[in-house]
Design an enzyme around this catalytic site. Sequence first.
Site, PDB file in Angstrom:
ATOM      1  CE1 TYR A   1      16.897  -6.187  24.810  1.00 59.90           C
ATOM      2  CE2 TYR A   1      17.891  -5.747  27.108  1.00 59.90           C
ATOM      3  CZ  TYR A   1      17.248  -6.502  26.256  1.00 59.90           C
ATOM      4  OH  TYR A   1      16.459  -7.835  26.744  1.00 59.90           O
ATOM      5  CD  GLU A   2      22.471  -5.507  22.437  1.00 59.93           C
ATOM      6  OE1 GLU A   2      23.196  -4.965  21.590  1.00 59.93           O
ATOM      7  OE2 GLU A   2      22.644  -6.021  23.634  1.00 59.93           O
TER       8      GLU A   2
END
Length: 595
Positions: free
Chosen positions: A440-441
């Site tokens: 994620y990110e």
Amino acid sequence: MSKYAAPLTDMRFALYDVLGAEALWARLPGGEAASRDVVDAVLDEAARFAEQVLAPLNQSGDQEGCHFANGVVTTPKGFKEAYAQFCDGGWPALNASEEYGGQHVPEGVGAAVKEMLDSANLSWANFPLLSHGASEALRQHGEEWQREVFLKPIVSGKWTGTMCLTEPHCGTDLGLLKTKAEPSADGSYRITGTKIFITAGEHDMAGNIIHLVLARLPDAPPGTKGISLFIVPKFKVARDGTVGERNTLACGSIEHKMGIKASATCVMNFDGAEGYLIGQPNKGLNAMFTMMNTARIAVGYQGLALTERAYQNSLAYARDRLQMRSLSGPKRPDKPADPLIVHPDIRRMLLTQKAYAEGGRVLGYYAALLVDTIERSEDAAERQRADELLGFITPIVKALLTETAQESTYCALQIFGGHGYIAEWGMEQFQRDARITTIYEGTTQIQALDLLGRKIMQLQGAGLRHFVEEISAFCHAEQANPELIEFIKPLAELTQEWIGLTQEIGRKAMADAEEMGAAAVDYLFYAGHIALAYFWARSVAAADASASHGAEFKQAKRLTARFFYSRLLPRTRGHIAAIRAGAESLMAMPDALFG
């Protein structure tokens, strides 16, 4: 159950001795209040909260998970109460501007606090995670009324923030997003679409949730040039701050995940929900990347935090668990077997964890101090240099610290053996929780492309030049120090090789664009290990010069650095070989032959 004790001695060593944070803050406007006694008091209190409130909820929260029914998310037992204590203690306001109710404590302090929260309970820490980024996006890109109405409650912790990018049909490629924003006569917008993988998109811990949503205006051009950013609250909020009825948005479901089970990962449906444009039309990515870059560094700290906790528990187990005799003869003849820690490969895994935790801590805090310089310095040239350095170091912090967390939690599982594989000891949770941090990110691959493609090639390597100059200056200053020569000589050689390798990749990429993608991930690991080598050399120098740390502390730093240089830094040889192998072996296989 796994244990956690905040590594305050090493945190302070990284901030004060290695990075000189106290001197930096003293000369930056507003930073002079961050004296050592004040910062130490903040860190002590954060450690108490992390150890006594959050850590006991980590394993129980993982076992219980979040509950979802009829659009409502209920967090595990104790989470809501812990968040109330978090707010009562003023922690959400720690780094925020005083103008909007914050304490404006330097980001370097916030980085240490965040590491402790993440080590203690990563799932819980995800709920306030994106509020910090939302605050920055509002502060930098919002109108004054938006800052007054939305920023202050987020700073207080009364409300939380989210970042809504991903849609079912598009992840990283935001140019494909379909969420629509229709303008209304009153100046607001109606947002319609579905977003997925929204961390803390719905929960029971705060009175309102402020979603920052990417969407397209009716006349928006295609691709990423036609994306705008909107403030969309769970409960409607008027321009005067009055909170109204429930907005037309809802959580459709929460994901059933490999890890971070106590963190709500939501599918969010927006059905003509009322929202407000933040920033300029079709310039939403500019504002969103303010939030994204903050989140990327924060996820790097998550990797660091899990590495630290895995190491603490591995070390305790290795000292206690009796298993076989040492190959060189009994080390504990009074016992039926020797403890695990006497065996060479157990020590290899422990030292790998230790080297990545302590070296990664300096790397992560270094990035936080660059943020402090950018936000507070009155010298435009200093701010620009820090900004270019931060852009360069951010993908390294995010990707390297999360990837080394994979290795460190793997080592924990191996050290515990069969006990590591079962839930009782907690090691398998750390490995499951760590896995998402590389995704994620922005995945590791995306970070690598950002580093090599944008931060180095597209921006002509401004940040890399600054970093290499910094390393070279350190090597030059210490070249006559006999206590550091074992570190300075290979570091200086690698730094020169780094420049040549970067130029070599650039030339190959001009002839074949695929060379960039083929080299990117190996380049990131290559760069990251040189960065850690630099910070380990600085750590040894700082330990040698310190009057506040004893001989055992100094010896441990030197021996860990020596392990890093002899056992981990040589990985750069494999990465450089893979880079020079080029794209041919990757791209030669026709699609049909994959099977």
